[in-house]
Scaffold this motif. Structure first.
Motif, PDB file in Angstrom:
ATOM      1  N   ALA A 126      -7.772  44.162   7.602  1.00  0.00           N
ATOM      2  CA  ALA A 126      -6.138  43.857   7.605  1.00  0.00           C
ATOM      3  C   ALA A 126      -5.617  43.760   8.807  1.00  0.00           C
ATOM      4  O   ALA A 126      -4.472  43.570   9.192  1.00  0.00           O
ATOM      5  N   GLY A 127      -6.472  43.864  10.101  1.00  0.00           N
ATOM      6  CA  GLY A 127      -6.052  43.791  11.420  1.00  0.00           C
ATOM      7  C   GLY A 127      -5.358  44.989  11.764  1.00  0.00           C
ATOM      8  O   GLY A 127      -4.635  45.074  12.706  1.00  0.00           O
ATOM      9  N   GLY A 128      -5.548  45.997  11.316  1.00  0.00           N
ATOM     10  CA  GLY A 128      -4.927  47.453  11.702  1.00  0.00           C
ATOM     11  C   GLY A 128      -5.813  48.265  12.645  1.00  0.00           C
ATOM     12  O   GLY A 128      -6.592  47.572  13.281  1.00  0.00           O
ATOM     13  N   TRP A 129      -5.289  49.529  12.715  1.00  0.00           N
ATOM     14  CA  TRP A 129      -5.900  50.210  13.786  1.00  0.00           C
ATOM     15  C   TRP A 129      -6.117  51.927  13.273  1.00  0.00           C
ATOM     16  O   TRP A 129      -5.703  52.126  11.932  1.00  0.00           O
ATOM     17  N   TRP A 130      -6.579  52.685  13.997  1.00  0.00           N
ATOM     18  CA  TRP A 130      -7.105  53.855  13.747  1.00  0.00           C
ATOM     19  C   TRP A 130      -7.053  55.040  14.614  1.00  0.00           C
ATOM     20  O   TRP A 130      -7.150  54.517  15.795  1.00  0.00           O
ATOM     21  N   VAL A 131      -7.082  56.183  14.285  1.00  0.00           N
ATOM     22  CA  VAL A 131      -6.809  57.254  15.401  1.00  0.00           C
ATOM     23  C   VAL A 131      -8.445  57.803  15.624  1.00  0.00           C
ATOM     24  O   VAL A 131      -8.915  57.550  16.634  1.00  0.00           O
ATOM     25  N   HIS A 132      -9.009  58.062  14.323  1.00  0.00           N
ATOM     26  CA  HIS A 132     -10.625  58.386  14.503  1.00  0.00           C
ATOM     27  C   HIS A 132     -11.002  57.867  13.094  1.00  0.00           C
ATOM     28  O   HIS A 132     -10.709  57.442  12.146  1.00  0.00           O
ATOM     29  N   PRO A 174     -12.590  52.591  22.168  1.00  0.00           N
ATOM     30  CA  PRO A 174     -11.497  53.725  22.235  1.00  0.00           C
ATOM     31  C   PRO A 174     -11.167  54.216  21.093  1.00  0.00           C
ATOM     32  O   PRO A 174     -11.366  53.725  20.046  1.00  0.00           O
ATOM     33  N   ALA A 175     -10.672  55.633  21.200  1.00  0.00           N
ATOM     34  CA  ALA A 175      -9.916  56.377  20.106  1.00  0.00           C
ATOM     35  C   ALA A 175      -8.560  56.596  20.625  1.00  0.00           C
ATOM     36  O   ALA A 175      -8.557  57.418  21.572  1.00  0.00           O
ATOM     37  N   PRO A 176      -7.459  56.276  19.920  1.00  0.00           N
ATOM     38  CA  PRO A 176      -7.715  55.402  18.853  1.00  0.00           C
ATOM     39  C   PRO A 176      -7.943  53.880  19.027  1.00  0.00           C
ATOM     40  O   PRO A 176      -8.013  53.433  20.391  1.00  0.00           O
ATOM     41  N   GLY A 177      -8.454  53.229  18.259  1.00  0.00           N
ATOM     42  CA  GLY A 177      -8.859  52.024  18.435  1.00  0.00           C
ATOM     43  C   GLY A 177      -8.552  51.022  17.071  1.00  0.00           C
ATOM     44  O   GLY A 177      -7.956  51.530  16.219  1.00  0.00           O
ATOM     45  N   PRO A 178      -9.089  49.886  17.049  1.00  0.00           N
ATOM     46  CA  PRO A 178      -9.952  49.181  18.450  1.00  0.00           C
ATOM     47  C   PRO A 178      -8.890  48.645  19.364  1.00  0.00           C
ATOM     48  O   PRO A 178      -7.865  48.709  19.239  1.00  0.00           O
ATOM     49  N   ALA A 179      -9.507  48.625  20.671  1.00  0.00           N
ATOM     50  CA  ALA A 179      -8.664  48.165  21.789  1.00  0.00           C
ATOM     51  C   ALA A 179      -7.997  46.792  21.425  1.00  0.00           C
ATOM     52  O   ALA A 179      -8.472  45.948  20.764  1.00  0.00           O
ATOM     53  N   GLY A 180      -6.839  46.594  21.939  1.00  0.00           N
ATOM     54  CA  GLY A 180      -5.984  45.573  21.572  1.00  0.00           C
ATOM     55  C   GLY A 180      -5.040  45.602  20.320  1.00  0.00           C
ATOM     56  O   GLY A 180      -4.370  44.808  20.215  1.00  0.00           O
ATOM     57  N   VAL A 210      -3.814  49.041  18.892  1.00  0.00           N
ATOM     58  CA  VAL A 210      -3.201  50.044  18.866  1.00  0.00           C
ATOM     59  C   VAL A 210      -1.712  49.945  19.411  1.00  0.00           C
ATOM     60  O   VAL A 210      -1.753  49.505  20.633  1.00  0.00           O
ATOM     61  N   PRO A 211      -0.699  49.918  18.833  1.00  0.00           N
ATOM     62  CA  PRO A 211       0.674  49.911  19.332  1.00  0.00           C
ATOM     63  C   PRO A 211       0.985  51.027  20.615  1.00  0.00           C
ATOM     64  O   PRO A 211       0.393  52.110  20.714  1.00  0.00           O
ATOM     65  N   ASP A 212       1.587  50.614  21.282  1.00  0.00           N
ATOM     66  CA  ASP A 212       2.077  51.599  22.595  1.00  0.00           C
ATOM     67  C   ASP A 212       2.759  52.919  21.986  1.00  0.00           C
ATOM     68  O   ASP A 212       2.314  53.907  22.612  1.00  0.00           O
ATOM     69  N   ASP A 213       3.475  52.500  20.852  1.00  0.00           N
ATOM     70  CA  ASP A 213       3.987  53.988  20.284  1.00  0.00           C
ATOM     71  C   ASP A 213       3.014  54.418  19.261  1.00  0.00           C
ATOM     72  O   ASP A 213       3.606  55.061  18.243  1.00  0.00           O
TER      73      ASP A 213
END
Length: 115
Positions: free
Chosen positions: A23-29, A97-103, A105-108
């Protein structure tokens, strides 16, 4: 496959959360299913795919998929448990990185996590 929720021979599904990657999402861990190797995002992450995987499959145990962590969580008993060494790799790449993946993860990102 084992009936106790562990299959030490099952490799992880990849370096990141399967559904977030699609989905092009991101995660914390990240968390890894100890039975089938599915990698999903933790409950602090916006989408909580590791818990969703448990609900969909009834696979009872997950392991942290973070470098340097080897703890297991049993969803059924709602507590930490001991388990075997799982097939490598045992974590996402060290440079991810965590959160990730790089690129992605939103700034907020802290405003979007579950606590």
């Amino acid at each position: 496959m084992s009936d106790n929720g562990f299959d030490p021979s099952a490799p992880p599904s990849g370096p990141g959360c399967v559904e977030c990657e699609e989905a092009g999402g991101w995660w914390v861990h990240l968390r890894r299913c100890a039975q089938c190797g599915h990698v999903g995002c933790c409950d602090s992450s916006p989408s909580q795919h590791a818990t969703a995987h448990h609900r969909e499959t009834s696979h009872p145990v997950m392991q942290s998929y973070e470098p340097g962590e080897d703890w297991f969580w049993d969803f059924v008993r709602e507590k930490g448990v001991l388990g075997p060494v799982l097939a490598p790799p045992t974590s996402h790449p060290d440079d991810q990185p965590a959160p990730g993946p790089a690129g992605r993860v939103p700034d907020d990102w802290r405003d979007h996590i579950h606590q």
